[in-house]
Design an enzyme around this catalytic site. Sequence first.
Site, PDB file in Angstrom:
ATOM      1  CG  ASP A 212      15.309   2.040   2.390  1.00 51.20           C
ATOM      2  OD1 ASP A 212      15.648   3.190   2.056  1.00 51.20           O
ATOM      3  OD2 ASP A 212      14.164   1.581   2.183  1.00 51.20           O
TER       4      ASP A 212
ATOM      5  CE1 TYR B   3      10.195   8.609   5.036  1.00 50.37           C
ATOM      6  CE2 TYR B   3      12.478   8.875   4.335  1.00 50.37           C
ATOM      7  CZ  TYR B   3      11.400   9.292   5.087  1.00 50.37           C
ATOM      8  OH  TYR B   3      11.520  10.377   5.906  1.00 50.37           O
TER       9      TYR B   3
ATOM     10  NE  ARG C  63       8.465   3.862  -2.302  1.00 48.70           N
ATOM     11  CZ  ARG C  63       9.573   4.202  -1.671  1.00 48.70           C
ATOM     12  NH1 ARG C  63       9.799   5.466  -1.336  1.00 48.70           N
ATOM     13  NH2 ARG C  63      10.474   3.287  -1.358  1.00 48.70           N
TER      14      ARG C  63
END
Lengths: 225, 225
Positions: free
Chosen positions: B17, B19, B48
């Site tokens: 992944d 981010y 976020r």
Amino acid sequence: MALLDEAAPGAGVVVFDAYGTLFDVHAAVARHAGAIGPDASALSDVWRAKQLEYSWVLSLYGDFRDFWQLTREALDHALARFPSVDRAIADKLLGAYRVLDAYEEVPAVLAALKAGGLATAILSNGERSMLADAVASAGIGEHLDAVLSVDEVRVFKTSPTAYALVTRRFGIEPAQAVFVSSNRWDVAGAARFGFRAVWVNRAGAPDEYADQRPVAIVRDLNGLV
Amino acid sequence: MALLDEAAPGAGVVVFDAYGTLFDVHAAVARHAGAIGPDASALSDVWRAKQLEYSWVLSLYGDFRDFWQLTREALDHALARFPSVDRAIADKLLGAYRVLDAYEEVPAVLAALKAGGLATAILSNGERSMLADAVASAGIGEHLDAVLSVDEVRVFKTSPTAYALVTRRFGIEPAQAVFVSSNRWDVAGAARFGFRAVWVNRAGAPDEYADQRPVAIVRDLNGLV
């Protein structure tokens, strides 16, 4: 019915989200805030955020566990995040979650809608028995024509399959229903499905989901009648 | 490759992944924390959280806007939630988001995996050009065999359609890939898909998604090699 006549002419069914809209999801923690201590508010926020995250993440990968189970798992995680909180409070919080306070205007508004000739319903992520407990505890069962749970379809909102429980139950097109929610993501899902969505913005939060707008924004449910 | 040999024998592809895992999503706000003021950390958390919420909510109702657009919308909302913050900071934050800091061990770990004969890749929700910028900025392009974006399939993780980009690209079964993420929900989605998932638990967070466990938990990427 001024708002409903203007914003949703011809609508025959008014459908409510339950948790956050009719019932205050933070009431459980608030009831035990003293025993929880200074992290009470943060605990409640994490509990709610995780409950929703699990509903979306599981639905998206094609799994389902009912909302009561997710509520328990979310509380377990939230308690683990705040070691200052005595984990023995868990059973009390879960008990309180089954009899959450309804917002004070809820019974009178539901009664007024019914008196105005509209059908009323709940469409909730909530598991059937927790919904039944909350409705009974708030004394609003007599004002509701249907209490629909996503248990029937085993996928959470914002899946269109969840919203379609309403159109199927009442034999209507989406545009014939007004869908009322305090959760802006739920308003977006309902608008996307084709409901006339009303956002109950109790906290005066800034808007989002600009491409899926409600037909009206109200401060509380009194704004509907 | 001790951990990978033990936890995922025979795995030939290690997928990351982006981010939160390779790139620190809070680095953008951290870079401008002084200008933002006391709400900087809360702003970063809301930014976020909303970015992820939008990715799940839209995917679940069958819509898609790329992750850069969702990142912008999430920032708009987060800034509206914190009126103390000067909205003129938005362009700087978005600029910083395109060149997020990679965690310091990232280049050496990727190089070591490649030297060990493994294929390496990114599978990210990120939009293609933002991913390209981040990879270039971190100088890790030479250590990656593929940079895969859900742009290709227009649905976000945790949809199995997103994870299937990896198996399709490399012509492998899910169990032949190790999938590495700091996001526990992503680890759950990857495990559900059949990857051998590794959770990078940098913050020492309590576990969740008990039915979708990682094959290993590491504190940072050095734990892989």
